[in-house]
Design a protein around this motif. Structure first.
Motif, PDB file in Angstrom:
ATOM      1  N   LYS A  51       4.388  -7.062   1.913  1.00  0.00           N
ATOM      2  CA  LYS A  51       5.050  -6.014   1.262  1.00  0.00           C
ATOM      3  C   LYS A  51       5.679  -4.522   1.527  1.00  0.00           C
ATOM      4  O   LYS A  51       6.408  -4.383   0.499  1.00  0.00           O
ATOM      5  CB  LYS A  51       3.574  -5.523   0.320  1.00  0.00           C
ATOM      6  N   THR A  52       5.653  -4.402   2.582  1.00  0.00           N
ATOM      7  CA  THR A  52       6.244  -3.006   3.201  1.00  0.00           C
ATOM      8  C   THR A  52       8.043  -3.846   3.415  1.00  0.00           C
ATOM      9  O   THR A  52       8.272  -2.214   2.581  1.00  0.00           O
ATOM     10  CB  THR A  52       6.229  -2.857   4.218  1.00  0.00           C
ATOM     11  N   ALA A  53       8.758  -4.271   3.306  1.00  0.00           N
ATOM     12  CA  ALA A  53      10.006  -5.099   3.078  1.00  0.00           C
ATOM     13  C   ALA A  53       9.929  -5.338   1.868  1.00  0.00           C
ATOM     14  O   ALA A  53      11.034  -5.219   1.535  1.00  0.00           O
ATOM     15  CB  ALA A  53      10.135  -5.625   4.009  1.00  0.00           C
ATOM     16  N   LEU A 151       3.077   2.288  -5.479  1.00  0.00           N
ATOM     17  CA  LEU A 151       1.920   2.772  -5.342  1.00  0.00           C
ATOM     18  C   LEU A 151       2.000   1.500  -3.943  1.00  0.00           C
ATOM     19  O   LEU A 151       1.349   0.835  -4.266  1.00  0.00           O
ATOM     20  CB  LEU A 151       0.863   2.260  -6.447  1.00  0.00           C
ATOM     21  N   ASP A 152       1.430   1.761  -2.440  1.00  0.00           N
ATOM     22  CA  ASP A 152       1.139   0.895  -1.807  1.00  0.00           C
ATOM     23  C   ASP A 152      -0.203   0.701  -1.735  1.00  0.00           C
ATOM     24  O   ASP A 152      -1.269   1.602  -1.204  1.00  0.00           O
ATOM     25  CB  ASP A 152       1.585   0.955  -0.544  1.00  0.00           C
ATOM     26  N   GLU A 153      -1.055  -0.495  -1.896  1.00  0.00           N
ATOM     27  CA  GLU A 153      -2.680  -0.660  -1.336  1.00  0.00           C
ATOM     28  C   GLU A 153      -3.200   0.584  -2.684  1.00  0.00           C
ATOM     29  O   GLU A 153      -4.291   0.636  -2.581  1.00  0.00           O
ATOM     30  CB  GLU A 153      -3.086  -0.010  -0.240  1.00  0.00           C
ATOM     31  N   ALA A 154      -2.812  -0.067  -3.292  1.00  0.00           N
ATOM     32  CA  ALA A 154      -3.425   0.821  -4.895  1.00  0.00           C
ATOM     33  C   ALA A 154      -5.269   0.810  -5.692  1.00  0.00           C
ATOM     34  O   ALA A 154      -5.599   1.742  -4.862  1.00  0.00           O
ATOM     35  CB  ALA A 154      -2.663   0.388  -6.427  1.00  0.00           C
TER      36      ALA A 154
HETATM   37 MG    MG Z   1       0.878  -3.387   3.449  1.00  0.00          MG
END
Ligand code: MG
Ligand code: ADP
Length: 584
Positions: A51-53, A151-154
């Motif tokens: 997901k980061t990429a 929002l990452d890992e919401a």
């Molecule tokens: Mg992640």
């Protein structure tokens, strides 16, 4: 689809290539094109799917030389570690793009450096909600130019109680913006945020990624501090693996745990680097030929062990290195057989460590609750049927006894049932019990549970910290950490708030008790509610001291065990806490 099939700038393609990425992962393939178009996206996929990429590449790509002064992209992450990690990865994508400047802002670190980075013109800001709020309030983080919020890992952020912060941040950012949300699960609270803050979002759901060791089912159990040994005994009794490995981090722990298991009747043996070669060979042989069912080992000692037919691996201690986790669980599930791996954790810190392992291994490690006695009996039903079916044909005498019983009105069926139930209760009688976690103060109807204070004759002068006290109490009583209330440490003594109904039991099971190597005495605190004539006179205490110096009191006979919580707490009904996966 490959990255070079995307319409990305040369700078980004070069950076991605340097990272060794060629094919996109599924979430990247589906979300990157939409994000580059500026669409709002809900990305629903597990950890380890890249997901980061998926959001980092479009974020970097969106920065232009116009974005010199003000933040343009804001990325919210649940923890400092995740913010740092995302920042590092995004910097790698931006390696050849001069215009990108990132800043990571998170709590527990000095403000100055963060303010300096923000002032220097960072345009991609990655941080935890609390600290981002701080910077917004101090006006060190300006929002007027933000075009994209991620929002990452919401779900994890919501679990950690950041909902209000997130809503406040989202409300402060100009409405003309892109809002992107990634989450491993989609609870209603996430959908509410989506509804309120996203604009016609596209929902992308990716089915679970490939597991590290697909034939090994992985679980974890959260247990109270000081109760891992009991939890392990319970699990070994419940699942009765014919061959299992238990991992500890130190030689000392291997020795202690092996001793505890052997004392409780398990066929266990320890293996660590400081044992003589001959002894190690003996242990290994007896484990290989299944004379020893349970091998308790350190990582180093177990390296390279290849024993077939190990059904279960237990992580008593969390591995010190993520790579060890893979090695450990790889001891089971070999040669196409299935296996199970069980990890025991205590406390928040270990939960975080486990989540880190999960990210690293891309494994699905599911939380389970410890079985209670009824569960164990249910699990055992099958093995009982198999066991009894495998018995030799009964002797002549056995039939004679059955005939005598029948003449006394106990027919064959009844006789057999009695024997089986004796056997069942013999095997489950000594099982450790675990109470569900519950708050000390409030009953379900909001009434306060009556509490008193106990006094422990050790304090600050002996460098005692609350967790020492709590750990010792939990260990001695088998109660949950949440059964104990406020802990006040004075110079030479400590008071702890306990439920009044359990006071006698606590006094009884804590004398004797050691804290940090010091023998201590636990008694009712003078200011407590209870009158002097209560049942634990000093007589009784002396008696327990001399009589039971080496034994823990038998919980079966205590006021605490053998009773339902509702008996002890009047109208209090324990709410069995079903924990949500991934919850902190
Ligand atoms: Mg992640
Ligand atoms: P998530 O956020 O979904 O848990 P991460 O973004 O942390 O996953 O990625 C997990 C690992 O996979 C990282 O080490 C990352 O560098 C790597 N990775 C991501 N995308 C790719 C790709 N397309 N090809 C190869 N490795 C990748």
């Amino acid at each position: 689809m490959r990255f070079n099939e995307l319409n990305l700038s040369q700078e980004l393609l070069l950076a991605v290539d340097e990272l060794g990425f060629t094919e996109m992962t599924e979430i990247q393939e589906k979300s990157i094109p939409l994000l580059l178009e500026g669409r709002d996206v809900i990305g629903h996929s597990n950890t380890g799917t890249g997901k980061t990429a998926a959001f980092g590449i479009p974020a970097v790509e969106s920065i232009t030389s116009e974005d010199k002064k003000l933040p343009a992209v804001l990325i919210l992450c649940p923890t400092r570690e995740l913010a740092v990690q995302a920042n590092e990865e995004i910097r790698k994508f931006a390696k050849f793009k001069r215009s990108v400047k990132t800043a990571a802002v998170y709590g527990g670190a000095g403000m100055e450096k963060q303010i300096f980075e923000l002032k220097r013109g960072a345009n991609i800001i990655i941080g935890t909600p609390g600290r981002i709020m701080d910077h917004i309030r101090r006006r060190t983080l300006k929002l007027q130019n933000i075009r994209c919020v991620i929002l990452d890992e919401a779900d994890e952020m919501l679990n950690m109680g950041f909902r209000e912060d997130i809503e406040s941040i989202l409300s402060d950012i100009p409405q003309e913006r892109q809002t992107v949300l990634f989450s491993a699960t989609m609870p209603p609270a996430i959908l509410a945020i989506t509804e309120k803050f996203q604009n016609d979002p596209i929902h992308i759901q990716i089915k679970s990624a490939q597991k590290t060791v697909s034939l090994v089912e992985q679980f974890y159990f959260s247990v109270a501090m000081g109760r891992k040994t009991d939890a392990l005994k319970l699990l070994l009794s419940a699942y009765s693996p014919s061959s299992a490995m238990v991992f500890c981090n130190t030689r000392k722990m291997v020795d202690e745990l092996t001793e505890a298991l052997v004392k409780s009747g398990f066929h266990a043996a320890g293996l660590h680097g400081e044992m003589k070669q001959l002894q190690r060979t003996q242990v290994m042989n007896s484990f290989k030929n299944k004379t020893t069912q349970i091998l308790v080992a350190t990582d180093v000692a177990a390296r390279g062990i290849d024993v077939s037919g190990v059904d279960a691996v237990f992580n008593y201690d969390l591995p010190q290195d993520n790579e060890y986790y893979i090695h450990r669980i790889g001891r089971t599930g070999r040669a196409g057989h299935t296996g199970s791996a069980y990890t025991l954790i205590s406390g928040r810190k270990q939960l975080f460590e486990l989540r880190d392992i999960q990210r690293y291994t891309k494994a699905d490690i599911r939380e389970m609750e410890l079985p209670d006695k009824a569960d164990v009996i249910a699990i055992k039903k099958n093995s009982f049927v198999n066991e009894i079916s495998s018995y030799d044909a009964p002797s002549h005498e056995a039939y004679e006894i059955l005939d005598i019983l029948a003449s006394k009105g106990i027919d064959y069926r009844e006789a057999a049932a009695r024997i089986i139930s004796e056997k069942l209760s013999a095997e489950t009688a000594a099982l450790p019990e675990f109470e569900s976690a519950r708050p000390i103060k409030k009953s379900r109807r909001g009434k306060d549970i009556p509490t008193v204070k106990v006094d422990i004759n050790i304090g600050r002068s002996k460098r005692i910290a609350p967790n020492f006290i709590l750990g010792a109490l939990v260990d001695a009583t088998g109660m949950s950490g949440q059964d104990f209330g406020k802990i006040d440490i004075f110079d030479d003594h400590t008071t702890v708030e306990v439920p009044e109904a359990e006071m006698d039991y606590i006094i009884d099971s804590t004398n004797p008790m050691k804290i940090n190597g010091h023998q201590v005495e636990v008694k009712l605190y003078k200011g407590g509610k209870r009158s002097e004539k209560s049942s634990f006179s000093s007589d009784k205490r002396n008696h327990s001291l001399s009589d039971r110096s080496r034994h823990k009191p038998d919980r079966k006979r205590s006021a605490y065990a053998g009773r339902k919580k509702s008996d002890v707490f009047g109208d209090y009904v324990p709410n069995r806490r079903k924990r949500v996966k991934n919850k902190h």
